[in-house]
Design an enzyme around this catalytic site. Structure first.
Site, PDB file in Angstrom:
ATOM      1  N   HIS A   7       4.808   2.540  -7.953  1.00 42.81           N
ATOM      2  CA  HIS A   7       3.679   1.066  -8.069  1.00 42.81           C
ATOM      3  C   HIS A   7       2.691   1.249  -9.451  1.00 42.81           C
ATOM      4  CE1 HIS A   7       4.309   1.697  -3.603  1.00 42.81           C
ATOM      5  NE2 HIS A   7       4.389   0.256  -3.817  1.00 42.81           N
ATOM      6  N   GLY A  34       0.867  -1.329   0.080  1.00 43.81           N
ATOM      7  CA  GLY A  34       0.144  -0.027  -0.043  1.00 43.81           C
ATOM      8  C   GLY A  34       0.779   1.340  -0.060  1.00 43.81           C
ATOM      9  N   GLN A  45       7.550  -9.255   8.109  1.00 47.09           N
ATOM     10  CA  GLN A  45       8.660  -8.893   7.320  1.00 47.09           C
ATOM     11  C   GLN A  45       9.262  -7.626   8.080  1.00 47.09           C
ATOM     12  OE1 GLN A  45       6.556  -8.244   3.532  1.00 47.09           O
ATOM     13  NE2 GLN A  45       7.681  -6.490   3.379  1.00 47.09           N
ATOM     14  N   GLY A  57       9.348  -4.430  -8.118  1.00 47.79           N
ATOM     15  CA  GLY A  57      10.237  -3.251  -8.679  1.00 47.79           C
ATOM     16  C   GLY A  57      11.595  -3.635  -8.368  1.00 47.79           C
ATOM     17  N   HIS A  59       2.551   4.786  -4.930  1.00 44.19           N
ATOM     18  CA  HIS A  59       2.936   6.293  -5.688  1.00 44.19           C
ATOM     19  C   HIS A  59       3.462   5.560  -7.210  1.00 44.19           C
ATOM     20  CE1 HIS A  59       6.832   3.643  -5.264  1.00 44.19           C
ATOM     21  NE2 HIS A  59       6.726   3.483  -4.116  1.00 44.19           N
ATOM     22  N   LYS A 110      14.001  -1.722  -7.509  1.00 43.38           N
ATOM     23  CA  LYS A 110      14.381  -0.859  -6.611  1.00 43.38           C
ATOM     24  C   LYS A 110      15.059  -1.658  -5.319  1.00 43.38           C
ATOM     25  CE  LYS A 110      12.105   1.655  -3.381  1.00 43.38           C
ATOM     26  NZ  LYS A 110      13.001   1.441  -1.972  1.00 43.38           N
TER      27      LYS A 110
END
EC number: 6.3.2.1
Length: 284
Positions: free
Chosen positions: A37, A31, A61, A149, A34, A151
């Protein structure tokens, strides 16, 4: 767009989609969505008939309870963004739906090596939580593809290995990092930055660029490169946490035969722990 909160309803729709022969894409998120996503969503839409976005802040996590408590939860705004993107389903379960018996005694999925190295060494249990929830989502949704992603470079490598080791018939798609105009990688944790810290934040990307230039030029004095980078970050107002230069294909130490390097950087800026990475093709 349908918002699903329970496992029985999810299974009902998954069965129907399978019967209809639909190609299903999953975009797992926590959630606070941005543009990064949304890029995952766009990639999923281009590759599948049906897109399911999961929104679940996974307690397994988080290595620090305070981080779990303050993680941004913006479900209504997230769903509005996804509806505009014409996503088909949002799966937004409560913690009790995913872990009905709590975390104590919960069966987990662990990926040896990748779970405990690098980022995993500084965040014990984090990647075990990631692999467990992603495995549960794969079992529940049975996607044909799943988008992640780049990242979170180590996370993507971990998911790829888990899929291979567990024989999941799922295509894993890595989507490039989306950056603000000043270079800052988009992240939900950027919300923790003050206005002044936000001005400083692109410094992490700039330091990585400096490392990349040295590697491209043939400099292999890695410890010296890292020490200089950490000093630069600290001078800019960061608190350098961890900078690593690894083989991009194995995440092991660079060797003479390494074709690509990945710079993995993590630094604190106020209450935000920012992570970023950059891959570099090495001269042979």
């Amino acid at each position: 767009m349908l918002i699903i909160e329970t496992l029985p309803l999810l299974r009902q729709h998954i069965r129907r989609l399978r019967q209809e022969g639909k190609r299903v894409a999953l975009v797992p998120t926590m959630g606070n969505l941005h543009d990064g996503h949304m890029k995952l969503v766009d990639e999923a839409k281009a590759r599948a008939d049906v897109v399911i976005v999961s929104i679940f802040v996974n307690p397994m996590q988080f290595d620090r309870p305070d981080d779990l408590v303050r993680y941004p939860r913006t479900l209504q705004e997230d769903c509005e963004k996804l509806n505009k993107r014409k996503v088909d389903y949002v799966f937004a379960p409560a913690v009790e739906e995913i872990y009905p018996h709590g975390l104590e005694g919960q069966t987990y999925v662990d990926v040896p090596g990748l779970s405990t190295m690098l980022e995993g060494a500084s965040r014990p249990g984090h990647f075990r939580g990631v692999s467990t929830i992603v495995s549960k989502l794969f079992n529940l949704i049975q996607p044909d593809i799943a988008c992640f992603g780049e990242k979170d470079f180590q996370q993507l490598a971990l998911i790829r290995k888990m899929v291979a080791d567990m024989s999941y018939d799922i295509e894993i798609v890595g989507v490039p990092i989306i950056r603000a105009k000043d270079g800052l990688a988009l992240s939900s944790r950027n919300a923790y930055l003050t206005a002044e810290q936000r001005k400083i934040a692109p410094g992490l990307y700039n330091v990585m660029n400096s490392i990349a230039e040295k590697l491209i030029a043939g400099n292999r004095e890695l410890q010296e490169i890292i020490a200089i980078a950490e000093q630069e970050l600290n001078e800019k107002g960061f608190r350098a946490d961890d900078i690593q230069i690894r083989d991009a294909d194995t995440l092991l130490e660079l060797t003479e035969t390494s074709k690509r390097a990945v710079i993995l950087a993590a630094a604190w800026l106020g209450q935000a722990r920012l992570i970023d990475n950059q891959s570099v093709t090495l001269a042979q």
